[in-house]
Design an enzyme around this catalytic site. Structure first.
Site, PDB file in Angstrom:
ATOM      1  N   GLY A   1       0.799  -1.221   0.000  1.00 17.70           N
ATOM      2  CA  GLY A   1       0.000   0.000   0.000  1.00 17.70           C
ATOM      3  C   GLY A   1       0.827   1.265   0.000  1.00 17.70           C
TER       4      GLY A   1
ATOM      5  CG  LEU B   1      -2.087  -1.909  -4.379  1.00 13.18           C
ATOM      6  CD1 LEU B   1      -1.796  -1.335  -5.754  1.00 13.18           C
ATOM      7  CD2 LEU B   1      -2.595  -0.827  -3.446  1.00 13.18           C
ATOM      8  CG  ASP B   2       1.433  -2.986  -3.451  1.00 12.08           C
ATOM      9  OD1 ASP B   2       1.874  -2.705  -4.578  1.00 12.08           O
ATOM     10  OD2 ASP B   2       1.137  -2.137  -2.611  1.00 12.08           O
ATOM     11  CG  ASP B   3      -1.562 -10.566  -3.260  1.00 14.92           C
ATOM     12  OD1 ASP B   3      -0.745 -10.858  -2.366  1.00 14.92           O
ATOM     13  OD2 ASP B   3      -2.469 -11.333  -3.636  1.00 14.92           O
TER      14      ASP B   3
END
Lengths: 289, 289, 289, 289
Positions: C206, C232-234
């Site tokens: 995040g 997101l960011d995964d």
């Protein structure tokens, strides 16, 4: 290209001192500053127990808000038998970059300068080739083409020295500059010269270190930033780093992977030097990081 | 002290081969194994483009479930003009540990052996001092005290060789053994000898490397695991690593901090060797990790 | 800006395949290539013992010297129940760079592209700001200013997709692009999207990861290059790295020091991807380095 | 098992202090010591510019050669509005080691203790299993078997607290102790408790971090030494480190490779703590290394 440096918004005095250890040095230097209304920002000291030497970096904002106290502090430190150099960070030192054809350290330093990573003004670029001239111009930095003819090296160095004088240069960075500077030049230039060598010194000094490393079959390659001295690749070391390599890496791979090391190690050394964090002592350095 | 090695529960054949590169080598070695019902677990190859040499490590479970195919595969590989060595992992190689007084690598290896990190049997410990005898006994490993008198070194080496023969030793580990082994010994012992040197070779070969490093003012110290050869500290390098040091570290600190490097670098080299992952080629190694 | 890549002068086929493990896979793929006169340059395989899955990257020069065998090999691999993607390195994939205002990854990638570190053509730069436009122009790369208004994001993404289509883009690099791409965009763009996140994921996903890291008091900061996915960011992680920090580092220092990590981690991930070394499997990657 | 620590042969006073920043603090603390004939060995300070807090570690040999000045210095520091803790290194603090079955940190700490790496006395070993009892006995350290039954945990903790009291323990090390200590225990034990967690916190807190890391497909694994607090895996971090892993590593490999990290990270944290170098401030630490 002007310098910004976020962590030091207001100007300060920074002293680097060293000399024979004696009781009370920390108290006396800090007491001197406090007694004159100075506000100490950082004070870092080191004691070489074996040699009996005391080292200190002390940074403070003087009461009068100017650099005038530098000379007084120097006189005081000398009265304590210390060698000392105090600088006023309100003055931004001009820096010269020496390059040849290899561009990676050059581009990396320029990009960092634009981001304000260095306390210093990039005053000029000197090169024995024209390859990087257009880039220098794009960034608005004076570029001097000084070819170095082996038989007329002294002449080239005269020209280089005159450029340094013209810009009042206080630091020379050899960013993969492929010429050896003479002892005469190093004495005459009157300022520090930082070189990046593409090996973990003292291993693989001299020419073509990646070829030497490949041939020896080492499992790590390295880079070393050091002050240039009359003896090639033998000056006081400021910073070093290594990365792992293996049998799959050709000499070309070592060259490519080594570039990342050279860039970060050189930038770190320049940054520390310009923050007045590096004290040379014999053939070694004390880095107050 | 018996070996366990989790990633290789069932026994397999492991071949290390190298020779002049030629089309079809990958297909032919894997085809040979597949054609005899073998199940390839790993096949890793490397091509030295400059020298035109092909290297391969190939591991497979033979159809018959025993090590008999080793000789057949060796014959086949030689017919392809390859130098080859195939081992059967069902046989656990006896290992000898040579130590002096410095205990950290010794203790570290023992603790790792108990955890099953190595494919090998710790058969005996040989030392020119008695300092570690009690620890060896506590761990139930035969300890041989073989003092080394400078004027009667050949005699000591005779005794050492006879111990190695008695235990059928296939690997000697010099875990900070503070004696130089003679060329005669290295030839006569008939197996690999792995040494740990406490510097980033080729820097600081020879005696007291931490003192050399301190004196030169390097910003990294290192450790190197290599095969011992007749030339001191010059054999093929298996593994190396470094850590940062600074002016605050005395020689004593370098010694202490270097211990961690020596332990992990030596253990890694021993582990790879016992998994038959290290191929010596000239004065270099190919490590199939 | 055209690509050069020294270690691979002549064009080759590179296949990435994976599927249920079965005996003989190494022999069969290499046999297929050898049988058609192909010369295998590299063959690297991996077996996930737990899941029973076989992975392979195989690179070869086909007999006919062209890319025509790609489709045949794909058909063959599928007959072995493998998912497969084979590329012909003679075709240079166009790459798009998405940036915002933060320039370090942008400058670093440009400098590397000029040195020929990537197999790919830098086709265009897309940005929601104009800050880097002059630099793009200096380097002769088409620059598209596509402002992203929160309420009209779909419109902006339409514009971006049309730019990607126009240039036939095969890879999008988010070089500190400060906008989240929608799931629709990721599906429609039809190619891989690599993002650099300035933390050691999954820690500090995040916004403002350096502030999060500072606040938690960690002793390392990190950077993560991963494929962008709808979450997101995964997405699947390609590469990560960390460096030590301490209490002396302000958030500003973390930002500055993290830049070096972001640059090298992103460049490494892009390099591997363009060499067709990264196989995505579930939410993980197999990197044949 | 008694402590030796080479760099500090003679006893000294070490103060850790922090409080609101104000001009003259460095001068006043060093002046106080110098005025009483003390010889300052080290003085290291840090200023949190954002929070306006001053931190200092100062070490000196008092004129009278004993620890009596500790209380006077504490009173002086408090008069400057500082929180302070001053220790006399002539007193060797007793340390308790809590272990379960996993032996690597236990063996590593024992080996380091024998080498004199820690300023402290290994007073006792407490375990909920008997697996390491023989080793403890071989090293001559009292071993207490305190089984922990889930339904009678408070009882077990009472027993543990009484052991700590009996030995006057000043530091508890959880060397892969597989039980969560209650908030009551942490309050009642009256001393610092250092835990090693086998991940790079805050990623993968809780149970089976290597399994979590494997499942997420990270390219680095880590270890974190921190002070234990009532919230699991959330206390102030003392030290962290990471190493690279790849798709070839099974969970078992992560476990094995992580052991090296856990050992060195825990040992470093313990060493720093026992040298009185770690100042806890909120949920973070200032480590004067």
């Amino acid at each position: 290209m002007n310098a910004k440096d976020a962590p030091n918004p207001s100007a300060s005095l920074v002293a680097l001192l060293h000399g024979p250890d004696q009781p009370g040095l920390v108290a006396r230097t800090s007491g001197w500053i406090y007694g004159r209304g100075g506000n100490i920002l950082h004070a870092d000291q080191h004691r070489d127990d074996e040699a009996g030497v005391f080292f200190q970096r002390i940074e403070w904002i003087p009461a009068n808000g100017g650099g005038a106290d530098a000379a007084s502090f120097d006189a005081f430190a000398r009265s304590l038998d210390m060698a000392v150099e105090t600088v006023w960070t309100g003055e931004v030192p001009p820096v010269a970059l020496f390059v040849s054809k290899v561009p990676h350290c050059f581009h990396d330093l320029l990009a960092r300068w634009r981001l304000g990573e260095f306390r210093g003004k990039l005053a000029c670029i000197v090169s024995n080739h024209r390859d990087l001239e257009a880039d220098a111009e794009y960034h608005g930095i004076p570029f001097y083409h000084v070819p170095v003819d082996r038989s007329r090296k002294a002449e080239a160095e005269e020209r280089q020295l005159s450029i340094l004088r013209e810009h009042g240069v206080r630091l020379v960075i050899l960013a993969r500059y492929m010429q050896v500077l003479s002892e005469d030049f190093l004495e005459a230039c009157g300022c520090a010269v930082i070189n990046i060598h593409h090996s973990f010194l003292p291993a693989f000094a001299g020419a073509r270190p990646y070829h030497q490393a490949y041939s020896r079959g080492v499992k790590l390659i390295g880079a070393t930033a050091h002050y240039a001295t009359a003896v090639l690749d033998d000056g006081p070391i400021i910073q070093q780093d290594t990365i792992h390599v293996n049998h799959r890496h050709s000499v070309g791979d070592l060259v490519r992977r080594g570039r990342d090391l050279e860039k970060s190690v050189l930038a770190q050394a320049v940054r520390w030097h310009l923050q007045h964090r590096v004290l040379v002592y014999g053939n070694k350095t004390v880095v107050f990081d």
